[in-house]
Write an enzyme that holds these catalytic residues in place. Sequence first.
Site, PDB file in Angstrom:
ATOM      1  N   ASP A   1      10.639   7.003 -33.067  1.00 38.97           N
ATOM      2  CA  ASP A   1       9.894   7.299 -34.515  1.00 38.97           C
ATOM      3  C   ASP A   1      10.382   8.404 -35.362  1.00 38.97           C
ATOM      4  O   ASP A   1      10.227   9.515 -35.138  1.00 38.97           O
ATOM      5  CB  ASP A   1       8.547   7.829 -33.688  1.00 38.97           C
ATOM      6  CG  ASP A   1       7.262   7.910 -34.968  1.00 38.97           C
ATOM      7  OD1 ASP A   1       7.552   7.270 -36.165  1.00 38.97           O
ATOM      8  OD2 ASP A   1       6.530   9.182 -34.749  1.00 38.97           O
TER       9      ASP A   1
ATOM     10  N   GLU B   1      10.828   2.455 -35.554  1.00 41.26           N
ATOM     11  CA  GLU B   1       9.666   2.241 -36.495  1.00 41.26           C
ATOM     12  C   GLU B   1      10.145   2.240 -37.951  1.00 41.26           C
ATOM     13  O   GLU B   1      10.997   3.000 -38.329  1.00 41.26           O
ATOM     14  CB  GLU B   1       8.482   3.208 -36.526  1.00 41.26           C
ATOM     15  CG  GLU B   1       7.161   2.909 -37.117  1.00 41.26           C
ATOM     16  CD  GLU B   1       5.997   3.853 -37.123  1.00 41.26           C
ATOM     17  OE1 GLU B   1       5.247   3.353 -36.012  1.00 41.26           O
ATOM     18  OE2 GLU B   1       6.123   4.910 -37.390  1.00 41.26           O
TER      19      GLU B   1
ATOM     20  N   ASP C   1       4.676  12.635 -31.727  1.00 40.65           N
ATOM     21  CA  ASP C   1       5.681  11.914 -32.235  1.00 40.65           C
ATOM     22  C   ASP C   1       6.417  11.285 -31.094  1.00 40.65           C
ATOM     23  O   ASP C   1       6.815  10.100 -31.115  1.00 40.65           O
ATOM     24  CB  ASP C   1       6.620  12.589 -33.011  1.00 40.65           C
ATOM     25  CG  ASP C   1       6.127  13.165 -34.319  1.00 40.65           C
ATOM     26  OD1 ASP C   1       5.916  12.557 -35.163  1.00 40.65           O
ATOM     27  OD2 ASP C   1       5.981  14.477 -34.233  1.00 40.65           O
TER      28      ASP C   1
END
Length: 157
Positions: A7, A67, A139
Amino acid sequence: MIILGLDPSLSCTGWGVIRVEGSRISHIANGQVKTDAKAPLPDRLVHLDTVLAAVIADHAPACAAVEEVFVNDNPQSTLKLAHARGVALLACARAGLTVGEYAPRLVKKAVVGTGAAAKEQVQAMLRILLPGAKVTGADAADALAVAICHANHRPKA
């Protein structure tokens, strides 16, 4: 199969490593890479690359998932996110990993069942899907969700 989920963010990139055996998913490790907001951009990117290279070396994933960038209201924030995402993609490519890329809504849908899920819902499902995993922060939780999304959507051999 070991999957690395990422991420990306310039301030704090989350990473998560899972093992997939058939339909079983288990937690291996997770963490966050924080960069110094006062440091020059190139230094922050080098730090991110160095830590991600170490994570890849330590856990030897077979593949990775990152992502996709979402567009913020602030163009500068979007650019900073894109820089960090580029470093994440480069670190994976340098290690010879194939990389799946997933929209945030698809990641949420893969874990929770709806693309409009709140972060708290994602984290609650992670506690169910990865029992006993100690997640180091939001995160890292998002990165584990990206890895699970890849486990569900990757091309099957």
